[in-house]
Enzyme design. Structure first.
Site, short mmCIF file in Angstrom:
data_model
loop_
_atom_site.label_atom_id
_atom_site.label_comp_id
_atom_site.label_asym_id
_atom_site.label_seq_id
_atom_site.Cartn_x
_atom_site.Cartn_y
_atom_site.Cartn_z
N ASP A 38 0.81 -1.22 0.00
CA ASP A 38 0.00 0.00 0.00
C ASP A 38 0.84 1.27 0.00
OD1 ASP A 38 0.93 -0.39 2.59
OD2 ASP A 38 -1.03 -0.84 3.43
N ASN A 107 -7.86 -3.07 14.01
CA ASN A 107 -9.22 -3.37 13.53
C ASN A 107 -9.23 -4.53 12.55
OD1 ASN A 107 -8.12 -2.28 11.24
ND2 ASN A 107 -9.55 -0.56 11.06
N HIS A 109 -7.27 -4.83 9.86
CA HIS A 109 -6.92 -4.57 8.47
C HIS A 109 -5.63 -5.28 8.09
CE1 HIS A 109 -4.74 -0.51 9.53
NE2 HIS A 109 -3.86 -1.49 9.50
N GLU A 114 -9.60 -2.02 4.98
CA GLU A 114 -10.29 -1.75 6.24
C GLU A 114 -11.53 -2.64 6.36
OE1 GLU A 114 -8.71 -0.13 8.32
OE2 GLU A 114 -8.04 1.85 7.68
P1 PGA Z 1 2.17 -1.52 12.63
O1 PGA Z 1 1.02 -1.49 11.55
O2 PGA Z 1 3.14 -2.57 12.16
O3 PGA Z 1 2.78 -0.15 12.59
O4 PGA Z 1 1.55 -1.88 13.93
C1 PGA Z 1 0.51 -2.71 11.09
C2 PGA Z 1 -0.71 -2.43 10.25
O5 PGA Z 1 -1.42 -1.44 10.53
O6 PGA Z 1 -0.96 -3.21 9.32
#
Ligand code: PGA
Length: 215
Positions: A38, A107, A109, A114
């Site tokens: 992404d 959440n 994702h 999302e």
């Molecule tokens: P993080 O993010 O590794 O910074 O916790 C993971 C994500 O949101 O997929």
């Protein structure tokens, strides 16, 4: 070989290990292609908060990889629907991903898919959940600076990967890992799509696993 890569705090340790291995053992990335999950919309690749910048500084600049073989969606593209087409096609042209590395959002994702994302989705534009923008605000001067939109590889493309490794650490991820391990596939919890894939490994620390046995 095509590696699917992720950004965020979670994979940083893996990238440090890959760099160490390259430096100490000469493991070569000359013939490796990478494709990332992404990118924020509106941040040019030179912006320190862009995921292109993150990948270059956390990994690619320290390996013998050819930068032209490293791919991220272009968050500064003029026509986003064309960019989605291009990126989706690129994944197909690479004949899918051999090994996809994933983090997980609180959440659920994966990438920036999302809750509510169609499991059949390909690369698409997302409106970031408020909780995601809050979680990522730590990298920006204020939450207002966190882009509201991003481009993400879709869930169907993630599921086309031959093998998937999902990493999680810390108690902030405990509830998401509990839902992932104990729940059923449900579009309201995007990571649960991984239950439909035959070759997924979860690597998590004790804190992230702390709620798994409670159901
Ligand atoms: P993080 O993010 O590794 O910074 O916790 C993971 C994500 O949101 O997929």
């Amino acid at each position: 070989m095509t590696l699917g890569l992720a950004t965020g705090s979670t994979p940083k340790g893996v990238y440090a290990e890959l760099i160490k291995d390259h430096q100490e053992n000469g493991t070569s990335y000359e013939k490796i292609t990478t494709i990332n999950l992404d990118e924020y919309i509106g941040l040019p690749p030179t912006d320190p908060n862009s995921y292109r910048h993150f990948m270059n500084s956390e990994l690619f600049d320290h390996l013998d990889i050819q930068l032209e073989n490293t791919h991220l969606p272009n968050g500064a593209a003029e026509d986003m629907s064309r960019e989605c087409e291009r990126y989706g096609q690129l994944i197909k042209d690479l004949v899918d991903i051999d090994l996809q590395l994933l983090g997980i959002g609180r959440n659920g994702h994966i990438g920036f898919n999302e809750p509510g994302t169609d499991f059949n989705s390909r690369t698409h534009v997302v409106h970031l959940a408020e909780s995601t923008r809050k979680a990522n605000a730590r990298f920006f001067s204020s939450i207002e600076d966190v882009p509201a939109h991003a481009l993400t590889m879709g869930i169907a493309s993630i599921l086309d990967s031959r093998e998937i490794i999902l990493l999680a650490s810390g108690s902030a991820k405990a509830e998401a890992i509990r839902q992932l391990v104990n729940g059923e596939p449900d579009e309201q919890f995007p990571a649960s799509a991984l239950k439909l894939h035959p070759n997924v490994t979860i690597i998590a620390d004790e804190e992230a696993l702390s709620l798994v046995s409670q159901d």
